[in-house]
Motif scaffolding. Structure first.
Motif, PDB file in Angstrom:
ATOM      1  N   UNK A  29     -46.352 -15.162 -18.270  1.00  0.00           N
ATOM      2  CA  UNK A  29     -44.911 -15.114 -18.433  1.00  0.00           C
ATOM      3  C   UNK A  29     -44.339 -13.769 -18.029  1.00  0.00           C
ATOM      4  N   UNK A  30     -44.979 -12.702 -18.435  1.00  0.00           N
ATOM      5  CA  UNK A  30     -44.394 -11.370 -18.227  1.00  0.00           C
ATOM      6  C   UNK A  30     -44.252 -11.012 -16.759  1.00  0.00           C
ATOM      7  N   UNK A  31     -44.933 -11.718 -15.874  1.00  0.00           N
ATOM      8  CA  UNK A  31     -44.848 -11.413 -14.451  1.00  0.00           C
ATOM      9  C   UNK A  31     -43.790 -12.241 -13.731  1.00  0.00           C
ATOM     10  N   UNK A  32     -43.166 -13.160 -14.448  1.00  0.00           N
ATOM     11  CA  UNK A  32     -42.268 -14.125 -13.819  1.00  0.00           C
ATOM     12  C   UNK A  32     -40.812 -13.694 -13.890  1.00  0.00           C
ATOM     13  N   UNK A  52     -35.216 -10.262 -13.537  1.00  0.00           N
ATOM     14  CA  UNK A  52     -36.498  -9.984 -12.913  1.00  0.00           C
ATOM     15  C   UNK A  52     -37.570  -9.796 -13.976  1.00  0.00           C
ATOM     16  N   UNK A  53     -38.814  -9.649 -13.542  1.00  0.00           N
ATOM     17  CA  UNK A  53     -39.938  -9.682 -14.473  1.00  0.00           C
ATOM     18  C   UNK A  53     -39.869  -8.616 -15.555  1.00  0.00           C
ATOM     19  N   UNK A  54     -39.325  -7.453 -15.236  1.00  0.00           N
ATOM     20  CA  UNK A  54     -39.282  -6.384 -16.233  1.00  0.00           C
ATOM     21  C   UNK A  54     -37.871  -6.125 -16.747  1.00  0.00           C
ATOM     22  N   UNK A  72     -34.961  -9.878 -21.951  1.00  0.00           N
ATOM     23  CA  UNK A  72     -36.294 -10.429 -22.195  1.00  0.00           C
ATOM     24  C   UNK A  72     -37.122  -9.437 -22.981  1.00  0.00           C
ATOM     25  N   UNK A  73     -38.058  -9.968 -23.721  1.00  0.00           N
ATOM     26  CA  UNK A  73     -39.026  -9.170 -24.460  1.00  0.00           C
ATOM     27  C   UNK A  73     -40.392  -9.705 -24.070  1.00  0.00           C
ATOM     28  N   UNK A  74     -41.038  -9.046 -23.133  1.00  0.00           N
ATOM     29  CA  UNK A  74     -42.312  -9.550 -22.623  1.00  0.00           C
ATOM     30  C   UNK A  74     -43.414  -9.482 -23.686  1.00  0.00           C
ATOM     31  N   UNK A  75     -43.286  -8.580 -24.618  1.00  0.00           N
ATOM     32  CA  UNK A  75     -44.274  -8.510 -25.689  1.00  0.00           C
ATOM     33  C   UNK A  75     -44.211  -9.752 -26.580  1.00  0.00           C
ATOM     34  N   UNK A  80     -33.852 -14.204 -23.568  1.00  0.00           N
ATOM     35  CA  UNK A  80     -32.676 -14.498 -24.368  1.00  0.00           C
ATOM     36  C   UNK A  80     -31.426 -14.633 -23.491  1.00  0.00           C
ATOM     37  N   UNK A  81     -30.468 -15.363 -24.005  1.00  0.00           N
ATOM     38  CA  UNK A  81     -29.151 -15.413 -23.394  1.00  0.00           C
ATOM     39  C   UNK A  81     -28.131 -15.267 -24.520  1.00  0.00           C
TER      40      UNK A  81
END
Length: 128
Positions: A29-32, A52-54, A72-75, A80-81
């Motif tokens: 997920x974190x790379x998408x 973007x991914x980050x 987003x929270x990749x951890x 979120x929206x």
């Protein structure tokens, strides 16, 4: 494989706020790049926000710019929206989507064709 589950939809009065969440399973997920789309009855699915991914690059449709915020929270494998100052015309089913194209790039995508994974959708209804 990535599975996406949206939550946070509901009924709100015009001028109110909602925050949608999209929880992802899968370690990639974190790379998408991720996107939020919506579809109202009789209308085409449209991208309202993308990230973007980050989180370094974001996109907003003109109709929601200044009112919606994507993050987003990749951890936590979550995107979120935040939707503020909601209008009746924001009423739709909202979908999150994930794109495995150009992973770890600064790109985002606004076309549904560029997304590989979709959630089941969550209904947002804004009353006047």
């Amino acid at each position: 494989q990535v599975q996406l589950v949206e939550s946070g939809g509901g009924l709100v009065q015009a001028g109110g706020s909602l925050r949608l969440s999209c929880a992802a399973s899968g370690r990639t997920f974190s790379s998408y790049a991720m996107g939020w789309f919506r579809q109202a009855p009789g209308k085409e699915r449209e991208c309202v926000a993308a990230i973007s991914w980050n989180g370094g690059n974001t996109y907003y449709a003109d109709s929601v710019k200044g009112r919606f915020t994507v993050s987003r929270d990749n951890a936590k494998n979550t995107v979120y929206l935040q939707m503020n100052s909601l209008k009746p015309e924001d009423t739709a089913v909202y979908y999150c989507a994930g794109s495995g194209r150009s992973i770890y790039s600064g790109r985002y995508y606004t076309s549904a064709d560029d997304y590989d994974y979709w959630g089941q959708g969550t209904q947002v209804t804004v009353s006047s």
